[in-house]
Write a protein that holds these residues in place. Structure first.
Motif, PDB file in Angstrom:
ATOM      1  N   ASN A   2      37.131  43.956  36.480  1.00 48.84           N
ATOM      2  CA  ASN A   2      36.880  44.484  37.823  1.00 48.84           C
ATOM      3  C   ASN A   2      35.409  44.418  38.209  1.00 48.84           C
ATOM      4  OD1 ASN A   2      39.578  45.040  38.348  1.00 48.84           O
ATOM      5  ND2 ASN A   2      39.469  47.072  37.433  1.00 48.84           N
ATOM      6  N   GLU A   3      34.517  44.630  37.236  1.00 48.97           N
ATOM      7  CA  GLU A   3      33.081  44.534  37.521  1.00 48.97           C
ATOM      8  C   GLU A   3      32.711  43.110  37.923  1.00 48.97           C
ATOM      9  OE1 GLU A   3      30.762  46.705  37.827  1.00 48.97           O
ATOM     10  OE2 GLU A   3      31.631  48.520  36.982  1.00 48.97           O
ATOM     11  N   GLY A   4      33.340  42.137  37.265  1.00 45.84           N
ATOM     12  CA  GLY A   4      33.072  40.747  37.621  1.00 45.84           C
ATOM     13  C   GLY A   4      33.619  40.386  38.989  1.00 45.84           C
ATOM     14  N   LEU A   5      34.855  40.800  39.253  1.00 49.61           N
ATOM     15  CA  LEU A   5      35.486  40.474  40.529  1.00 49.61           C
ATOM     16  C   LEU A   5      34.774  41.166  41.684  1.00 49.61           C
ATOM     17  CD1 LEU A   5      39.263  40.636  39.515  1.00 49.61           C
ATOM     18  CD2 LEU A   5      37.751  38.649  39.588  1.00 49.61           C
ATOM     19  N   LYS A   6      34.266  42.359  41.414  1.00 50.22           N
ATOM     20  CA  LYS A   6      33.537  43.100  42.443  1.00 50.22           C
ATOM     21  C   LYS A   6      32.303  42.332  42.889  1.00 50.22           C
ATOM     22  CE  LYS A   6      31.680  46.995  41.142  1.00 50.22           C
ATOM     23  NZ  LYS A   6      31.625  48.393  40.626  1.00 50.22           N
ATOM     24  N   ARG A   7      31.745  41.539  41.979  1.00 50.16           N
ATOM     25  CA  ARG A   7      30.551  40.735  42.286  1.00 50.16           C
ATOM     26  C   ARG A   7      30.921  39.324  42.720  1.00 50.16           C
ATOM     27  NH1 ARG A   7      29.438  44.530  38.687  1.00 50.16           N
ATOM     28  NH2 ARG A   7      27.340  45.450  38.564  1.00 50.16           N
ATOM     29  N   ASN A   8      32.225  39.079  42.911  1.00 50.71           N
ATOM     30  CA  ASN A   8      32.724  37.763  43.322  1.00 50.71           C
ATOM     31  C   ASN A   8      32.410  36.671  42.304  1.00 50.71           C
ATOM     32  OD1 ASN A   8      33.916  38.520  45.846  1.00 50.71           O
ATOM     33  ND2 ASN A   8      31.847  38.676  46.694  1.00 50.71           N
ATOM     34  N   ILE A   9      32.387  37.047  41.028  1.00 50.05           N
ATOM     35  CA  ILE A   9      32.204  36.066  39.954  1.00 50.05           C
ATOM     36  C   ILE A   9      33.548  35.394  39.675  1.00 50.05           C
ATOM     37  CG2 ILE A   9      31.462  35.693  37.581  1.00 50.05           C
ATOM     38  CD1 ILE A   9      29.267  36.777  39.449  1.00 50.05           C
ATOM     39  N   VAL A  10      33.573  34.085  39.614  1.00 51.08           N
ATOM     40  CA  VAL A  10      34.796  33.365  39.264  1.00 51.08           C
ATOM     41  C   VAL A  10      35.020  33.494  37.760  1.00 51.08           C
ATOM     42  CG1 VAL A  10      35.978  31.138  39.231  1.00 51.08           C
ATOM     43  CG2 VAL A  10      34.539  31.761  41.184  1.00 51.08           C
ATOM     44  N   LEU A  11      36.182  34.030  37.386  1.00 50.89           N
ATOM     45  CA  LEU A  11      36.535  34.247  35.986  1.00 50.89           C
ATOM     46  C   LEU A  11      37.713  33.358  35.596  1.00 50.89           C
ATOM     47  CD1 LEU A  11      36.487  38.178  35.935  1.00 50.89           C
ATOM     48  CD2 LEU A  11      34.602  36.620  35.369  1.00 50.89           C
ATOM     49  N   ALA A  58      40.348  27.673  41.050  1.00 49.51           N
ATOM     50  CA  ALA A  58      40.490  29.090  40.707  1.00 49.51           C
ATOM     51  C   ALA A  58      41.621  29.736  41.498  1.00 49.51           C
ATOM     52  CB  ALA A  58      39.188  29.823  40.961  1.00 49.51           C
ATOM     53  N   SER A  59      42.349  30.621  40.822  1.00 53.40           N
ATOM     54  CA  SER A  59      43.437  31.354  41.447  1.00 53.40           C
ATOM     55  C   SER A  59      42.887  32.521  42.230  1.00 53.40           C
ATOM     56  CB  SER A  59      44.409  31.858  40.374  1.00 53.40           C
ATOM     57  OG  SER A  59      43.740  32.728  39.483  1.00 53.40           O
ATOM     58  N   ILE A  92      43.798  29.024  35.107  1.00 55.39           N
ATOM     59  CA  ILE A  92      42.784  28.295  34.341  1.00 55.39           C
ATOM     60  C   ILE A  92      42.566  28.940  32.978  1.00 55.39           C
ATOM     61  CG2 ILE A  92      40.388  27.513  34.279  1.00 55.39           C
ATOM     62  CD1 ILE A  92      40.425  27.586  37.347  1.00 55.39           C
ATOM     63  N   THR A  93      42.764  28.154  31.946  1.00 60.81           N
ATOM     64  CA  THR A  93      42.517  28.565  30.570  1.00 60.81           C
ATOM     65  C   THR A  93      41.360  27.754  30.013  1.00 60.81           C
ATOM     66  OG1 THR A  93      44.842  29.134  30.174  1.00 60.81           O
ATOM     67  CG2 THR A  93      43.494  28.672  28.225  1.00 60.81           C
TER      68      THR A  93
END
Length: 290
Positions: free
Chosen positions: A184-193, A284-285, A228-229
């Motif tokens: 969630n911390e990554g997605l909050k910053r719009n980082i593609v995971l 990315a999904s 993506i894996t």
């Protein structure tokens, strides 16, 4: 949804043997990505190869040394990162001594090293999971902030399956909570995971022979989830001292497996599209966590 796979070779620049192996694999199209270890002894040679051959590289963010006796040195010179001999070699040392502002400075210095060498930088990942929260420190926030500053995707999966594979058992609730927080911390910053992450955690005693390791990776390709894996390996030629290979044999096996093209053949058979980190934003999904 389709299935996509990144095949990444970690530790580019670790030593001449690993640099040579990764150069060969990338040149022949047998891997789709690599990660430059800016603090490692052969990093300059690896960066020069990447620049000359136009290989995009990730920044393999490194806060620790692999060996207690042969320490790597901080590129920023930040005092809390070192005990005077070099980067700490244990998670406890990192947890007790590192200051967050020094971590941020070191990440920038490692990025600057690759940038100054003319490298095209397409993602960031992390050495030895030091920035995954396992040492009790919030260095993952520093990794995300770094990625946000440089508009880079980051190696961390939205699925917790990789933790279960690593532990070999059901993931304890506190670790699941940490995982969700990190995603969630990554997605909050719009980082593609990533959607999933695969690596083999076994030592040579458990692996035994190359066929066991090959089956592990072939099964991983076959069982790729939607999205993506990334599968990451540490391919290398043998060390000069053949009597001292030990656990290094796993890296030799991984080089031989990648060199055979078996993972690419399996991906093609299973209709899994192999992509690079440079393409991840295209494939990315949605940004929701599992």
């Amino acid at each position: 949804m389709s299935r996509y796979l990144i095949i990444n070779a970690d530790d580019f620049g670790y030593n001449p043997e690993q640099t040579r192996a990764i150069d060969e694999l990338y040149s022949k199209g047998l891997i789709s990505s690599t990660s430059l270890m800016s603090v490692a002894p052969d990093a300059k040679a690896a960066a020069e190869i990447a620049n000359k051959k136009n290989f995009p590289v990730g920044i393999h963010l490194t806060l620790n040394s692999d060996s207690e006796t042969s320490r790597w040195q901080s590129l920023s010179g930040a005092k809390s990162l070192s005990d005077g001999r070099g980067l700490y070699s244990d998670q406890l040392g990192l947890a007790l001594h590192l200051r967050r502002k020094d971590v941020a400075a070191e990440l920038e210095a490692q990025y600057k090293f690759a940038e100054n060498a003319g490298c095209v930088i397409d993602h960031a990942d992390n050495h030895s999971a030091t920035m995954y929260g396992i040492n009790g420190r919030r260095f993952y926030i520093d990794a995300y902030d770094f990625c946000q500053r440089h508009s880079l995707p980051y190696r961390y999966p939205k699925s917790a399956d990789f933790i279960e594979r690593q532990l070999g058992r059901k993931v304890p609730s506190p670790i699941m909570m940490l995982h969700r927080k990190m995603v969630n911390e990554g997605l909050k910053r719009n980082i593609v995971l990533l959607d999933d992450l695969v690596f083999n955690p076994w030592n040579m005693q458990r692996i035994g022979n190359k066929d066991v390791l090959l089956k592990y990776y072939l099964d991983a390709v076959e069982n790729c989830r939607e999205g993506i894996t990334e599968i990451f390996l540490h391919p290398s030629y043998p060390l000069d001292n053949t009597e001292a290979q030990g656990e290094w044999t796993k890296r030799i096996f991984e080089f031989e497996i990648l060199k055979s093209g078996a993972l690419l053949e399996k991906a093609k058979k299973e209709n899994v599209k192999v992509i690079s980190w440079s393409q991840i934003k295209e494939y990315a999904s949605d940004r929701s966590a599992d």
